[in-house]
Design a protein around this motif. Structure first.
Motif, PDB file in Angstrom:
ATOM      1  N   ALA A 179       0.568  -1.213  -0.046  1.00  0.00           N
ATOM      2  CA  ALA A 179       0.741  -0.143   0.034  1.00  0.00           C
ATOM      3  C   ALA A 179       0.456   1.452  -0.066  1.00  0.00           C
ATOM      4  O   ALA A 179       1.778   0.916   0.372  1.00  0.00           O
ATOM      5  N   GLU A 180      -0.072   2.168  -0.177  1.00  0.00           N
ATOM      6  CA  GLU A 180       0.758   3.636   0.254  1.00  0.00           C
ATOM      7  C   GLU A 180       0.760   3.436   1.467  1.00  0.00           C
ATOM      8  O   GLU A 180       0.552   3.531   2.133  1.00  0.00           O
ATOM      9  N   SER A 181       2.487   4.409   1.365  1.00  0.00           N
ATOM     10  CA  SER A 181       2.905   4.027   2.900  1.00  0.00           C
ATOM     11  C   SER A 181       2.031   6.054   3.329  1.00  0.00           C
ATOM     12  O   SER A 181       1.602   7.303   2.715  1.00  0.00           O
ATOM     13  N   ILE A 182       1.900   6.186   4.564  1.00  0.00           N
ATOM     14  CA  ILE A 182       0.860   6.998   5.490  1.00  0.00           C
ATOM     15  C   ILE A 182       1.940   7.599   6.822  1.00  0.00           C
ATOM     16  O   ILE A 182       2.162   6.942   6.451  1.00  0.00           O
ATOM     17  N   GLY A 183       1.751   9.258   6.795  1.00  0.00           N
ATOM     18  CA  GLY A 183       2.323   9.203   7.951  1.00  0.00           C
ATOM     19  C   GLY A 183       1.760   8.630   9.379  1.00  0.00           C
ATOM     20  O   GLY A 183       0.816   7.708   9.219  1.00  0.00           O
ATOM     21  N   THR A 184       2.706   8.765  10.181  1.00  0.00           N
ATOM     22  CA  THR A 184       3.001   7.784  11.770  1.00  0.00           C
ATOM     23  C   THR A 184       1.259   7.709  12.056  1.00  0.00           C
ATOM     24  O   THR A 184       1.101   9.728  12.139  1.00  0.00           O
ATOM     25  N   ILE A 185       1.049   7.584  12.266  1.00  0.00           N
ATOM     26  CA  ILE A 185      -0.628   7.980  13.565  1.00  0.00           C
ATOM     27  C   ILE A 185      -0.154   7.565  15.474  1.00  0.00           C
ATOM     28  O   ILE A 185       0.332   6.268  15.729  1.00  0.00           O
ATOM     29  N   LEU A 186      -0.753   8.714  15.930  1.00  0.00           N
ATOM     30  CA  LEU A 186      -1.225   7.860  17.372  1.00  0.00           C
ATOM     31  C   LEU A 186      -2.405   6.246  17.877  1.00  0.00           C
ATOM     32  O   LEU A 186      -3.521   6.652  17.229  1.00  0.00           O
ATOM     33  N   GLN A 187      -1.922   5.477  18.741  1.00  0.00           N
ATOM     34  CA  GLN A 187      -2.833   4.671  18.055  1.00  0.00           C
ATOM     35  C   GLN A 187      -4.607   4.723  18.721  1.00  0.00           C
ATOM     36  O   GLN A 187      -5.013   4.323  18.039  1.00  0.00           O
ATOM     37  N   SER A 188      -4.263   5.328  19.837  1.00  0.00           N
ATOM     38  CA  SER A 188      -5.737   5.457  20.976  1.00  0.00           C
ATOM     39  C   SER A 188      -6.033   7.282  19.914  1.00  0.00           C
ATOM     40  O   SER A 188      -5.413   7.856  20.160  1.00  0.00           O
ATOM     41  N   ALA A 189      -7.085   7.377  20.294  1.00  0.00           N
ATOM     42  CA  ALA A 189      -7.856   7.878  19.349  1.00  0.00           C
ATOM     43  C   ALA A 189      -8.737   8.334  20.450  1.00  0.00           C
ATOM     44  O   ALA A 189     -10.018   8.587  20.451  1.00  0.00           O
TER      45      ALA A 189
END
Ligand SMILES: Cc1cc2nc3c(=O)[nH]c(=O)nc-3n(C[C@H](O)[C@H](O)[C@H](O)COP(=O)(O)OP(=O)(O)OC[C@H]3O[C@@H](n4cnc5c(N)ncnc54)[C@H](O)[C@@H]3O)c2cc1C
Lengths: 237, 556
Positions: A146-156
């Motif tokens: 897949a196209e890579s996406i920027g990192t994220i915080l898991q707990s939303a």
């Protein structure tokens, strides 16, 4: 002032499976129910509608009575002090977002199709959600990288999200959250994806819910770690 | 014995030997070592004192989505900007929960050791443009006995000799590893095909009966959840009770420290805090130990301005808050075809269990210096399961969950990020918290080396997942730091040079001899491993120095 460690467990206004509306008016309820049913649609298996996701959202917006379940599922916690004040403000902000969100859905529906949202068919409702979200409708996943996406915080946390993102996140929450919060009726959400899930929060508090049987037993570490085969045999697991 | 009731009656409790601010990983360790050495100690934490059995459960909404363990994003915001000239935006950056036990209460508990090379990055690599590499003032060998101490006292499970790259150790692991999860077994498979040494990552839990603890929690509700049993190693359930049982330690939860006061001659006098009712107190002590986490310790010191320290406490160097590193976590998720593979149960176990040091040491042919640990880990529970680029709604969204939730796993890397002077924590000039105090403002931009390392290792992680048979792989890349690893370091570096560091090798402030900072602030460089074992080991070492050398020296 009661500190977090000593918050009382209280019984909420209505029982877990009660049908009452606590915050939405009838039109809002129907609009949000329809919208959640486009976020997680019904197909050969149930979706957000059957899981009572709208009820989950309605309870969340009803005040601060349904924010935190007691660890053993015996009721909900009675918030106090700074957290109570903060959650009151946060819920107030969410209420505004939903009230405005319903108005926006109707406004867009009227602009594009000349009818309120609940009177549109599913394809038209999807078109409205596409406009609201500002992005095309998501495509099925294919194979490969897949196209890579920027990192994220898991707990939303839902703090400061826009209406569409709130709707999408809360629909997931109402579909997959513990049924004690009013959604995931009969653990429908868990069944759809094959998550075994506990029968009640109590099972996670006393740890009678266990996934130990899914561990890989009966293999020696040497089977998994080649270089251990070369050295002296070690333990099995 | 200190009387707990006294505090509600007086605004100036009795002077004690040591006041510790923050009762997390480092604060809990300091409380144990100092009180067991005979000192009187008060520990303050802004968060509650919860009991595992009463308060913890596998409630995903409560723990992951509604910040039950705090910080409440409305009451305790932070702001972030990506360079010194931009305006900072309000975001939840590195939201480590606030409660007695700190980050250890709900952590995953990965405790890999740092490598000897982590302590001498500058000697190994020289000056790297744009980075401020330094050597640590201590070596691996000096810290090693304390790493072993923490592994044994705190409890940790691992398998000797399974890690080919294991640094020297004076003791074996106290407990064997748990059996691998199904997704870990897949990771071993992929690694074997590529000739990568995977091994059961050491983890801070009781895998067998250990010091009255049992391996009782197999719910899978692990990382980010409190453990209702005593299986997980936390300071809440180990070191803090040890300290309390000395009779010389008093714990005061729900107390928010807002200033370290400075007395005559510029020494620390005590701390000012506000309790849950809003009453203000000053706790005086002969020594002050800060353990708030690297962001909040820097913030508290910057808020503690005085005639002696107009730029913030112990900040004559001007380096307080600078060189902050945050270890962005980079996930690569693999989705497997359910018709070809057995379920991976990516929500089972204790967050991860296979890891590797294969790519840890510098190999310049990769185009970057340094390296990171990698490990296979859970995708976690249904609401928040890790799916970078998840189709957010509609049939595609539903199908993605249905087809892949039981067939998904992640390989994670902990980014060994370069220290840079301009990456820093300071006080936001505009935004205040629920108490009217300025919040921490983070300035952070990845270094070129960070981006190269992240990209190279993410490619490798994709290869591992593909070798294991993944149908689709979902990489992440480093755009900006989100603080998603919850690791914080470097804001009050240790060093021998007073003009470029804040602390000496004992975590003692160069400027203020009775002030110690024992959380991740002291890291001169970030290492490529999860930091808490190192933090706790050094907190133990520094506390021994405080109790046995510093306090004695002053008493005589
Ligand atoms: C979900 C999650 C998983 C993690 N997993 C791992 C892992 O697997 N391995 C690993 O090594 N690390 C892990 N970490 C990181 C780990 O939790 C931290 O590195 C560690 O807790 C840092 O220890 P500390 O003593 O510096 O601070 P903390 O443990 O964060 O403790 C700081 C304490 O100070 C208190 N405090 C802050 N400000 C004030 C104030 N003004 N007044 C009074 N008290 C205050 C806080 O309430 C808190 O209790 C994880 C973190 C999270 C959030």
């Amino acid at each position: 002032m009661v500190c977090r460690a000593h918050w009382r467990v209280i019984q909420p206004r209505v029982a877990v499976d009660a049908p009452e509306r606590l915050f939405f008016d009838e039109h809002q309820w129907q609009t949000i129910e329809d919208a959640t049913a486009r976020i997680i649609p019904t197909d050969h298996q149930p979706g957000a509608r059957e899981a009572a996701v709208v009820r989950y959202i309605d309870r969340y917006l009803s005040g601060i009575e349904y924010i935190y379940a007691a660890a053993d599922g015996s009721g909900f916690l009675e918030l106090d002090g700074h957290p109570a004040q903060s959650w009151t403000r946060r819920v107030e902000a969410l209420r505004c977002a939903y009230s405005e969100g319903v108005r926006d859905l109707d406004r867009l529906s009227n602009e594009i199709f000349d009818s309120p949202f609940t009177e549109l068919d599913e394809a038209k409702q999807d078109a409205v959600l596409v406009t609201l979200s500002g992005a095309p409708k998501p495509e099925p996943l294919g194979p490969g990288r897949a196209e890579s996406i920027g990192t994220i915080l898991q707990s939303a946390s839902d703090h400061r999200l826009t209406f569409f993102n709130l709707l999408a996140l809360h629909t997931r929450q109402g579909f997959y959250g513990d049924p004690f919060y009013g959604g995931n009726r009969d653990r429908i959400g868990w069944e759809v994806i094959g998550f075994p899930g506990p029968t009640s929060l109590r099972d996670t508090n006393d740890c009678s819910f266990s996934l130990e049987s899914t561990y890989v037993t009966g293999k020696a570490w040497e089977d998994l770690i080649p270089h251990l085969r070369e050295s002296a045999p070690l333990s099995t697991n | 014995m200190i009387n707990r009731d006294v505090k509600s009656l007086q605004r100036k409790p009795d002077v004690v030997d040591v006041v510790i601010v923050g009762m997390g990983a480092s604060g809990g360790t300091a409380a144990k070592v100092l009180s067991e050495a005979g000192l009187t100690v008060v520990g303050l934490d802004r968060g509650p004192w919860l009991s595992p059995q009463t308060h913890f459960s596998g409630d995903e909404l409560k723990f992951l989505n509604r910040d039950y363990l705090g910080p409440d994003p409305a009451l305790n915001p932070r702001t972030v900007r990506h360079d010194l000239n931009s305006k900072a935006e309000i975001t939840s950056f590195s939201p480590v929960p606030q409660l007695v036990g700190g980050g250890t209460v709900h952590w995953a508990g990965w405790v890999p050791r740092p490598m000897p090379s982590d302590f001498k990055q500058r000697s190994l690599h020289g000056d790297i443009e744009g980075a401020s590499l330094v050597d640590w003032p201590i070596t691996y060998d000096e810290l090693e006995p304390y790493l072993s101490k923490i592994e044994w006292e705190f409890g940790c499970a691992g398998l000797a000799r399974s890690n080919k790259f294991e640094p020297p150790r004076s003791r074996e692991y106290p407990m064997p590893p748990l059996p691998p999860t199904a997704f870990a077994a897949k990771f071993y498979e992929g690694c074997e095909r590529l000739g990568i040494n995977a091994y059961p990552f050491p983890i801070a839990l009781a895998s067998t009966s250990y010091k009255g603890r049992e391996p009782a929690n197999h719910t899978g509700f692990w990382n980010q959840f409190g453990d209702p049993t005593l299986m997980r190693s936390t300071t809440l359930t180990s070191f803090i009770p040890d300290a309390l049982s000395t009779g010389r330690f008093e714990l005061r939860p729900d107390c928010y420290v807002r200033e370290v006061t400075v007395g005559s001659e510029g020494r620390a006098k005590g701390v000012v805090y506000v309790d849950a009712e809003g009453n203000e107190f000053e706790q005086e002590a002969k020594a002050v130990v800060l353990c708030l986490g690297a962001i909040e310790s820097a913030r508290l010191m910057l808020m503690s301005k005085s005639r002696y320290f107009p730029e913030g406490l112990a900040n004559s160097s001007g380096y307080l808050g600078k060189n902050a590193t945050f270890h962005e976590t980079m996930w690569t998720v693999g989705l497997f075809d359910k018709d070809l593979h057995d379920p991976l149960y990516g929500y089972s176990g204790h967050q991860m269990n296979g890891g590797s040091f294969e790519f840890y040491e510098t190999d310049e042919s990769r185009g970057h210096i340094g390296g990171s640990v990698i490990a296979s880990c859970t995708v976690a529970q249904p609401i928040n399961w890790l799916h970078p680029g998840r189709p957010m709604w509609g049939q595609a969204g539903k199908d993605a969950d249905r087809d892949f939730y039981n067939h998904a796993m992640a390989v994670e890397l902990i980014l060994h990020d370069m220290p840079q002077e301009t990456n820093q924590v300071d006080l936001d000039p505009e935004v205040t918290d629920g108490w009217g105090l300025p919040v921490a403002r983070i300035t952070h931009k990845p270094h070129e080396n960070d981006i190269r390392l992240a990209t190279w290792q993410t490619n490798k992680n994709m290869e591992i997942l593909e070798a294991a048979g993944a149908y689709r792989v979902l990489p992440t890349h480093l755009e900006k730091s989100t603080g998603n690893s919850f690791h914080q370091h470097g804001t009050a570096r240790m060093g021998d040079n007073w003009s470029t560091s804040v602390l000496n090798e004992w975590c003692q402030a160069h400027d203020v001899d009775n002030l110690f900072v024992m959380d991740g602030s002291f890291f001169p460089t970030s290492t490529g491993v999860n930091p808490t074992l190192t933090i706790m080991a050094q907190a133990w070492r520094a506390s021994e120095y405080l109790a046995n050398i510093y306090a004695r020296g002053r008493a005589e």
